[in-house]
Design a protein around this motif. Structure first.
Motif, PDB file in Angstrom:
ATOM      1  N   GLY A 266       0.801  -1.217   0.000  1.00 65.10           N
ATOM      2  CA  GLY A 266       0.000   0.000   0.000  1.00 65.10           C
ATOM      3  C   GLY A 266       0.827   1.256   0.000  1.00 65.10           C
ATOM      4  O   GLY A 266       0.270   2.356   0.082  1.00 65.10           O
ATOM      5  N   GLY A 267       2.158   1.116  -0.081  1.00 61.59           N
ATOM      6  CA  GLY A 267       3.040   2.276  -0.089  1.00 61.59           C
ATOM      7  C   GLY A 267       3.176   2.888   1.294  1.00 61.59           C
ATOM      8  O   GLY A 267       2.696   2.355   2.300  1.00 61.59           O
ATOM      9  N   LEU A 268       3.832   4.032   1.343  1.00 63.28           N
ATOM     10  CA  LEU A 268       4.049   4.704   2.616  1.00 63.28           C
ATOM     11  C   LEU A 268       2.739   5.184   3.238  1.00 63.28           C
ATOM     12  O   LEU A 268       2.594   5.189   4.464  1.00 63.28           O
ATOM     13  CB  LEU A 268       5.005   5.884   2.423  1.00 63.28           C
ATOM     14  N   VAL A 269       1.789   5.563   2.403  1.00 63.86           N
ATOM     15  CA  VAL A 269       0.485   5.973   2.926  1.00 63.86           C
ATOM     16  C   VAL A 269      -0.228   4.792   3.572  1.00 63.86           C
ATOM     17  O   VAL A 269      -0.820   4.909   4.657  1.00 63.86           O
ATOM     18  CB  VAL A 269      -0.378   6.581   1.804  1.00 63.86           C
ATOM     19  N   GLY A 270      -0.164   3.623   2.931  1.00 59.65           N
ATOM     20  CA  GLY A 270      -0.755   2.428   3.521  1.00 59.65           C
ATOM     21  C   GLY A 270      -0.080   2.043   4.819  1.00 59.65           C
ATOM     22  O   GLY A 270      -0.747   1.631   5.782  1.00 59.65           O
ATOM     23  N   LEU A 271       1.253   2.183   4.869  1.00 64.17           N
ATOM     24  CA  LEU A 271       1.985   1.900   6.105  1.00 64.17           C
ATOM     25  C   LEU A 271       1.552   2.852   7.220  1.00 64.17           C
ATOM     26  O   LEU A 271       1.329   2.438   8.367  1.00 64.17           O
ATOM     27  CB  LEU A 271       3.486   2.025   5.857  1.00 64.17           C
ATOM     28  N   TRP A 272       1.424   4.131   6.891  1.00 64.08           N
ATOM     29  CA  TRP A 272       1.008   5.123   7.882  1.00 64.08           C
ATOM     30  C   TRP A 272      -0.395   4.817   8.411  1.00 64.08           C
ATOM     31  O   TRP A 272      -0.643   4.887   9.622  1.00 64.08           O
ATOM     32  CB  TRP A 272       1.048   6.512   7.259  1.00 64.08           C
ATOM     33  N   ARG A 273      -1.302   4.455   7.535  1.00 62.83           N
ATOM     34  CA  ARG A 273      -2.664   4.132   7.958  1.00 62.83           C
ATOM     35  C   ARG A 273      -2.680   2.896   8.869  1.00 62.83           C
ATOM     36  O   ARG A 273      -3.426   2.854   9.855  1.00 62.83           O
ATOM     37  CB  ARG A 273      -3.546   3.897   6.734  1.00 62.83           C
ATOM     38  N   ALA A 274      -1.837   1.905   8.545  1.00 60.69           N
ATOM     39  CA  ALA A 274      -1.772   0.717   9.380  1.00 60.69           C
ATOM     40  C   ALA A 274      -1.229   1.040  10.760  1.00 60.69           C
ATOM     41  O   ALA A 274      -1.732   0.549  11.775  1.00 60.69           O
ATOM     42  CB  ALA A 274      -0.913  -0.344   8.691  1.00 60.69           C
ATOM     43  N   VAL A 275      -0.211   1.884  10.820  1.00 58.87           N
ATOM     44  CA  VAL A 275       0.367   2.282  12.102  1.00 58.87           C
ATOM     45  C   VAL A 275      -0.651   3.050  12.936  1.00 58.87           C
ATOM     46  O   VAL A 275      -0.817   2.806  14.151  1.00 58.87           O
ATOM     47  CB  VAL A 275       1.636   3.120  11.887  1.00 58.87           C
ATOM     48  N   MET A 276      -1.375   3.970  12.307  1.00 57.19           N
ATOM     49  CA  MET A 276      -2.374   4.748  13.027  1.00 57.19           C
ATOM     50  C   MET A 276      -3.528   3.888  13.508  1.00 57.19           C
ATOM     51  O   MET A 276      -4.084   4.087  14.585  1.00 57.19           O
ATOM     52  CB  MET A 276      -2.890   5.879  12.140  1.00 57.19           C
ATOM     53  N   ALA A 277      -3.904   2.882  12.677  1.00 59.03           N
ATOM     54  CA  ALA A 277      -4.990   1.982  13.078  1.00 59.03           C
ATOM     55  C   ALA A 277      -4.588   1.166  14.299  1.00 59.03           C
ATOM     56  O   ALA A 277      -5.398   0.949  15.213  1.00 59.03           O
ATOM     57  CB  ALA A 277      -5.362   1.069  11.920  1.00 59.03           C
ATOM     58  N   ARG A 278      -3.343   0.729  14.343  1.00 60.82           N
ATOM     59  CA  ARG A 278      -2.881  -0.039  15.504  1.00 60.82           C
ATOM     60  C   ARG A 278      -2.760   0.844  16.730  1.00 60.82           C
ATOM     61  O   ARG A 278      -3.059   0.416  17.856  1.00 60.82           O
ATOM     62  CB  ARG A 278      -1.523  -0.666  15.204  1.00 60.82           C
ATOM     63  N   ALA A 279      -2.345   2.086  16.512  1.00 60.19           N
ATOM     64  CA  ALA A 279      -2.183   3.003  17.630  1.00 60.19           C
ATOM     65  C   ALA A 279      -3.522   3.344  18.272  1.00 60.19           C
ATOM     66  O   ALA A 279      -3.612   3.582  19.484  1.00 60.19           O
ATOM     67  CB  ALA A 279      -1.479   4.269  17.181  1.00 60.19           C
ATOM     68  N   SER A 280      -4.569   3.360  17.467  1.00 57.80           N
ATOM     69  CA  SER A 280      -5.890   3.700  17.995  1.00 57.80           C
ATOM     70  C   SER A 280      -6.586   2.465  18.556  1.00 57.80           C
ATOM     71  O   SER A 280      -7.548   2.582  19.282  1.00 57.80           O
ATOM     72  CB  SER A 280      -6.755   4.317  16.897  1.00 57.80           C
TER      73      SER A 280
END
Length: 330
Positions: free
Chosen positions: A316-330
Motif C-alpha cells: 500500500g506504499g508509505l500511505v498504507g503503512l502510515w494508515r496501518a500504524v495509526m490503526a494499531r495506535a488507535s
C-alpha cells in the motif's frame, strides 16, 4: 418547509465557500511551488526541472498500473519515442517546439496503439513479458539504426522555441525551461484528475477489479484497456519531448532499466491512485540521488532495493503503512 429550504441553501452556500477556499489554497500552493525553485536557482532549480519531467513520465505509467492494474514495461519506449520524435523533427526538419510536441505525442500514441492491439488481450505476467520484449527490441533498434543516430544518438537539439506569432519565448537553460516544465506538470495533474472522474476512468477501475462483471455489464474490457494505454503513452511521451530539449541530446540510454525502475518506484512508493503520489515518489528518489547520493552504482541499488521493499512488505506504499500504524495506535 421554508426552514428546510433555508437549511439546504445554507449548506450549498457553505459548500461553495469551501470550494472557493480550496481553489485559493491550491493556487497559493502552486504559486509557492513555482516561485520557490525560481528564487533559489542553481542546483535546486535544475533538480526541479528534472523532477517535473520525470514525474510526468511516471504519471503515464500510473494510469496503467494503478487504474488498469497492468504492469507495463514498455513505458520507457513511449518516453524515448517522445524524445526521439522531438529531436529528429527539431534537428532535421527545423520544427518549432509546438510542432515537435505534437510529433512526440503522436509517436507515443501510435506505438501504444500498436502494442495495445497485440498485448491487451493478454493477462498478468504474459502482458508484462510482451511489453518488456517490446522495450528490448526498441532499444536494439535505437542502438543499431543509423536513421535514429545509432549508438551515438542525436546531438545538437536546439533550444526550445514556443513562440506564437509576435509572442517570443525560447528556453535554452534550466532557468528558462522551468516555466515549461511546471506548466507541463500542472497540465498532467489536471489530466489525471479529470481521467479518474471520467467514465473511462471508472470503467478502467471496474475492468481491473472485476473484469467478468464489467463484461457482463456490457463493457468492452479490451477496448477500455486499449484506450487507457493509448491515453497514458502521450503523457510519458510529453516528458520525453521536454527531456530532449533539457539535455540537448537523445540516445539509446533512454531505454536503460533506470528509467523503468524509477517510474515503477515513483508510482508505488507513496501509494497507488493518489493524485500527488508519483510526484512525491519522484521527489524522494531524485532528492536522494541529487542531495544524498552514495555514487551511481549504490544509488541504483538503493532505487532497486526501495522498489523491492515496497512491493514485498508495503504494497500500500508509505500511505498504507502510515494508515496501518495509526490503526494499531488507535
Amino acid at each position: 418547509m421554508s426552514g428546510a429550504l433555508r437549511s439546504l441553501d445554507a449548506r450549498a452556500e457553505a459548500s461553495r465557500r469551501a470550494a472557493g477556499w480550496r481553489a485559493l489554497a491550491l493556487a497559493a500552493a502552486a504559486a509557492a511551488l513555482y516561485l520557490g525553485p525560481a528564487l533559489l536557482g542553481g542546483r535546486v532549480l535544475s533538480a526541479c526541472v528534472v523532477l517535473a519531467i520525470f514525474a510526468v513520465m511516471a504519471y503515464g505509467l500510473d494510469l496503467v498500473l494503478s487504474d488498469l492494474g497492468e504492469v507495463s514495461l514498455a513505458h520507457t519506449v513511449f518516453f524515448a519515442a517522445g524524445a526521439y520524435a522531438a529531436s529528429m523533427l527539431a534537428t532535421r526538419a527545423g520544427w518549432g517546439g509546438w510542432a515537435t510536441l505534437l510529433g512526440a505525442l503522436a509517436a507515443a500514441a501510435l506505438i501504444a496503439a500498436f502494442l495495445g492491439l497485440i498485448t491487451l488481450r493478454l493477462r498478468e505476467f504474459v502482458f508484462s513479458l510482451v511489453t518488456y520484449a517490446a522495450a528490448v527490441v526498441a532499444a536494439a533498434i535505437a542502438h543499431n539504426w543509423e536513421f535514429l543516430g545509432g549508438s551515438d544518438g542525436i546531438v545538437g537539439v536546439p533550444p526550445l522555441d514556443l513562440s506564437v506569432g509576435p509572442l517570443r519565448f525560447a528556453a535554452g537553460n534550466d532557468a528558462e525551461l522551468w516555466p515549461v516544465a511546471f506548466a507541463l506538470l500542472l497540465a498532467t495533474l489536471w489530466l489525471v484528475a479529470r481521467f479518474r472522474r471520467s467514465r473511462l476512468g471508472t470503467l478502467a477501475v471496474m475492468s481491473h477489479l472485476n473484469p467478468r462483471l464489467a463484461t457482463m455489464s456490457g463493457v468492452d474490457v479490451g477496448r477500455v484497456r486499449l484506450a487507457v494505454l493509448v491515453l497514458s503513452a502521450p503523457v510519458t511521451g510529453a516528458a520525453g519531448w521536454l527531456y530532449a530539449y533539457q539535455r540537448a541530446y537523445v540516445g539509446p540510454d533512454l531505454f536503460e532499466t533506470y528509467f523503468l525502475v524509477l517510474m515503477l518506484t515513483a508510482v508505488v512508493i507513496i501509494g497507488r491512485r493518489l493524485l500527488f503520489g508519483p510526484l512525491l515518489g519522484t521527489a524522494l528518489i531524485l532528492g536522494q540521488e541529487r542531495f544524498l547520493s552514495f555514487g551511481g552504482d549504490v544509488d541504483a541499488i538503493v532505487l532497486g532495493g526501495a522498489l523491492i521493499v515496497v512491493l514485498a512488505f508495503f504494497p500500500g506504499g508509505l500511505v498504507g503503512l502510515w494508515r496501518a500504524v495509526m490503526a494499531r495506535a488507535s
